[in-house]
Design a protein around this motif. Structure first.
Motif, PDB file in Angstrom:
ATOM      1  N   GLU A  27       0.854  -1.180   0.000  1.00 37.16           N
ATOM      2  CA  GLU A  27       0.000   0.000   0.000  1.00 37.16           C
ATOM      3  C   GLU A  27       0.896   1.237   0.000  1.00 37.16           C
ATOM      4  N   LEU A  28       0.293   2.401  -0.199  1.00 39.84           N
ATOM      5  CA  LEU A  28       1.084   3.627  -0.250  1.00 39.84           C
ATOM      6  C   LEU A  28       1.910   3.850   1.013  1.00 39.84           C
ATOM      7  N   LYS A  29       1.385   3.427   2.146  1.00 38.31           N
ATOM      8  CA  LYS A  29       2.102   3.615   3.410  1.00 38.31           C
ATOM      9  C   LYS A  29       3.389   2.797   3.473  1.00 38.31           C
ATOM     10  N   ASP A  30       3.565   1.865   2.542  1.00 33.64           N
ATOM     11  CA  ASP A  30       4.740   0.997   2.542  1.00 33.64           C
ATOM     12  C   ASP A  30       5.896   1.548   1.706  1.00 33.64           C
ATOM     13  N   ILE A  31       5.677   2.687   1.040  1.00 32.60           N
ATOM     14  CA  ILE A  31       6.650   3.189   0.074  1.00 32.60           C
ATOM     15  C   ILE A  31       8.028   3.422   0.701  1.00 32.60           C
ATOM     16  N   ALA A  32       8.078   4.008   1.896  1.00 33.99           N
ATOM     17  CA  ALA A  32       9.373   4.294   2.528  1.00 33.99           C
ATOM     18  C   ALA A  32      10.149   3.004   2.777  1.00 33.99           C
ATOM     19  N   GLY A  33       9.470   1.962   3.232  1.00 36.71           N
ATOM     20  CA  GLY A  33      10.130   0.683   3.481  1.00 36.71           C
ATOM     21  C   GLY A  33      10.618   0.028   2.204  1.00 36.71           C
ATOM     22  N   ILE A  34       9.836   0.147   1.135  1.00 35.70           N
ATOM     23  CA  ILE A  34      10.241  -0.396  -0.167  1.00 35.70           C
ATOM     24  C   ILE A  34      11.486   0.324  -0.668  1.00 35.70           C
ATOM     25  N   ALA A  35      11.501   1.649  -0.544  1.00 34.28           N
ATOM     26  CA  ALA A  35      12.646   2.440  -0.998  1.00 34.28           C
ATOM     27  C   ALA A  35      13.905   2.063  -0.228  1.00 34.28           C
ATOM     28  N   LYS A  36      13.777   1.812   1.069  1.00 39.64           N
ATOM     29  CA  LYS A  36      14.941   1.432   1.884  1.00 39.64           C
ATOM     30  C   LYS A  36      15.501   0.093   1.429  1.00 39.64           C
ATOM     31  N   VAL A  37      14.632  -0.877   1.192  1.00 34.82           N
ATOM     32  CA  VAL A  37      15.100  -2.181   0.708  1.00 34.82           C
ATOM     33  C   VAL A  37      15.785  -2.011  -0.641  1.00 34.82           C
ATOM     34  N   HIS A  38      15.193  -1.217  -1.521  1.00 32.43           N
ATOM     35  CA  HIS A  38      15.745  -1.011  -2.859  1.00 32.43           C
ATOM     36  C   HIS A  38      17.167  -0.458  -2.776  1.00 32.43           C
ATOM     37  N   VAL A  39      17.348   0.632  -2.042  1.00 33.55           N
ATOM     38  CA  VAL A  39      18.654   1.287  -1.960  1.00 33.55           C
ATOM     39  C   VAL A  39      19.668   0.401  -1.234  1.00 33.55           C
ATOM     40  N   ASP A  40      19.299  -0.131  -0.085  1.00 32.45           N
ATOM     41  CA  ASP A  40      20.244  -0.917   0.704  1.00 32.45           C
ATOM     42  C   ASP A  40      20.661  -2.198  -0.013  1.00 32.45           C
ATOM     43  N   SER A  41      19.717  -2.844  -0.708  1.00 28.67           N
ATOM     44  CA  SER A  41      20.063  -4.083  -1.403  1.00 28.67           C
ATOM     45  C   SER A  41      20.940  -3.809  -2.621  1.00 28.67           C
ATOM     46  N   TRP A  42      20.724  -2.684  -3.301  1.00 29.60           N
ATOM     47  CA  TRP A  42      21.617  -2.307  -4.400  1.00 29.60           C
ATOM     48  C   TRP A  42      23.035  -2.127  -3.871  1.00 29.60           C
ATOM     49  N   ARG A  43      23.176  -1.462  -2.734  1.00 27.63           N
ATOM     50  CA  ARG A  43      24.512  -1.160  -2.210  1.00 27.63           C
ATOM     51  C   ARG A  43      25.255  -2.409  -1.756  1.00 27.63           C
ATOM     52  N   SER A  59      19.343   7.552  -3.222  1.00 26.12           N
ATOM     53  CA  SER A  59      18.733   8.113  -2.011  1.00 26.12           C
ATOM     54  C   SER A  59      17.361   7.493  -1.795  1.00 26.12           C
ATOM     55  N   TYR A  60      16.998   7.384  -0.521  1.00 31.13           N
ATOM     56  CA  TYR A  60      15.676   6.860  -0.196  1.00 31.13           C
ATOM     57  C   TYR A  60      14.587   7.755  -0.782  1.00 31.13           C
ATOM     58  N   GLU A  61      14.806   9.061  -0.725  1.00 29.41           N
ATOM     59  CA  GLU A  61      13.772  10.002  -1.176  1.00 29.41           C
ATOM     60  C   GLU A  61      13.479   9.844  -2.663  1.00 29.41           C
ATOM     61  N   SER A  62      14.521   9.723  -3.483  1.00 25.92           N
ATOM     62  CA  SER A  62      14.291   9.592  -4.923  1.00 25.92           C
ATOM     63  C   SER A  62      13.614   8.266  -5.239  1.00 25.92           C
ATOM     64  N   ARG A  63      13.978   7.207  -4.524  1.00 22.06           N
ATOM     65  CA  ARG A  63      13.341   5.911  -4.762  1.00 22.06           C
ATOM     66  C   ARG A  63      11.887   5.912  -4.292  1.00 22.06           C
ATOM     67  N   GLU A  64      11.598   6.663  -3.256  1.00 18.61           N
ATOM     68  CA  GLU A  64      10.199   6.772  -2.823  1.00 18.61           C
ATOM     69  C   GLU A  64       9.344   7.348  -3.940  1.00 18.61           C
ATOM     70  N   ILE A  71       3.612   1.880  -7.701  1.00 20.77           N
ATOM     71  CA  ILE A  71       2.502   1.208  -7.023  1.00 20.77           C
ATOM     72  C   ILE A  71       1.172   1.550  -7.679  1.00 20.77           C
ATOM     73  N   GLU A  72       1.120   2.664  -8.399  1.00 18.46           N
ATOM     74  CA  GLU A  72      -0.090   3.036  -9.125  1.00 18.46           C
ATOM     75  C   GLU A  72      -0.229   2.245 -10.419  1.00 18.46           C
ATOM     76  N   GLU A  73       0.896   1.751 -10.940  1.00 19.93           N
ATOM     77  CA  GLU A  73       0.901   1.072 -12.239  1.00 19.93           C
ATOM     78  C   GLU A  73       0.852  -0.443 -12.132  1.00 19.93           C
ATOM     79  N   ASN A  74       1.445  -0.998 -11.082  1.00 12.70           N
ATOM     80  CA  ASN A  74       1.538  -2.452 -10.952  1.00 12.70           C
ATOM     81  C   ASN A  74       1.417  -2.853  -9.486  1.00 12.70           C
ATOM     82  N   HIS A  75       1.054  -4.101  -9.273  1.00 12.73           N
ATOM     83  CA  HIS A  75       1.022  -4.626  -7.916  1.00 12.73           C
ATOM     84  C   HIS A  75       2.449  -4.861  -7.440  1.00 12.73           C
ATOM     85  N   ILE A  76       2.738  -4.430  -6.234  1.00 10.62           N
ATOM     86  CA  ILE A  76       4.016  -4.685  -5.588  1.00 10.62           C
ATOM     87  C   ILE A  76       3.733  -5.567  -4.378  1.00 10.62           C
TER      88      ILE A  76
END
Length: 199
Positions: A27-43, A59-64, A71-76
């Motif tokens: 859900e939209l409330k999960d965006i910050a957590g998704i961005a953190k996983v994305h950035v940290d796992s890339w690193r 950055s977490y902000e840009s990934r958010e 999340i508006e285009e596809n199921h995550i």
């Protein structure tokens, strides 16, 4: 040279040892957590593969912002631990280029914190995406991965076949990519979940 693309790569409960994991639609409330996983796992995954200048610029902000659109285009689908922390996610949809007649769907992205890898969580996330693709009548799938990504062996173990290669450029460095494909998604499942080759 392939143009780099931003990876826009019901509850299911599983147990990792004694820890309970829940996989659910984001859900939209999960965006910050998704961005953190994305950035940290890339690193962690791409350290020594992708230029440090690029990894340090994430950055977490840009990934958010990216995932708010995603999340508006596809199921995550996200995996969260017993404390409600998001530890991994995956998403997919229609194959984006239209160049692969045999592959209608695409696993756009799958990311897990490093400490969560190798415990079956990745398979559960892929299963959620595959179920979603099958619901949309997309019965085949591919995923692009950097050649040096350790996950390439994981995709092959799940029956993915190498169907193409390409070259991308990240911060001035040329990197090889491999496309893995499954031409029959129903074929990678058995009664209790994903069918692993040679298991």
């Amino acid at each position: 040279m392939r143009t780099p693309q931003i990876e826009i790569i019901a509850h299911t409960s599983i147990r990792k040892g004694m820890a309970k994991m829940v996989i659910r639609k984001a859900e939209l409330k999960d965006i910050a957590g998704i961005a953190k996983v994305h950035v940290d796992s890339w690193r962690t995954t791409y350290k020594g593969i992708v230029p440090d200048t690029f990894l340090n610029s994430l950055s977490y902000e840009s990934r958010e912002q990216i995932w708010k659109r995603g999340i508006e285009e596809n199921h995550i689908y996200i995996a969260e631990d017993e404390n409600g922390q998001i530890v991994g996610f995956a998403t997919g949809g229609k194959e984006r280029t239209g160049k692969y007649e045999a592959y209608k769907g695409e696993l756009y992205a799958i990311y897990l914190f490093e400490e969560q890898q190798g415990n079956g969580l990745g398979k559960k996330l892929i299963k959620s995406v595959v179920d979603d693709l099958l619901d949309k009548k997309l019965n085949s799938m591919l995923i692009w991965a950097l050649e040096e990504n350790p996950a390439c062996g994981f995709y092959e173990k799940l029956g993915g076949k190498k169907v193409d290669t390409a070259e991308i450029e990240i911060d001035g460095q040329k990197l090889g990519e491999i496309a893995f494909g499954w031409n029959d998604l129903s074929g990678i499942f058995v009664k209790d979940g994903l069918n692993e080759k040679n298991s």
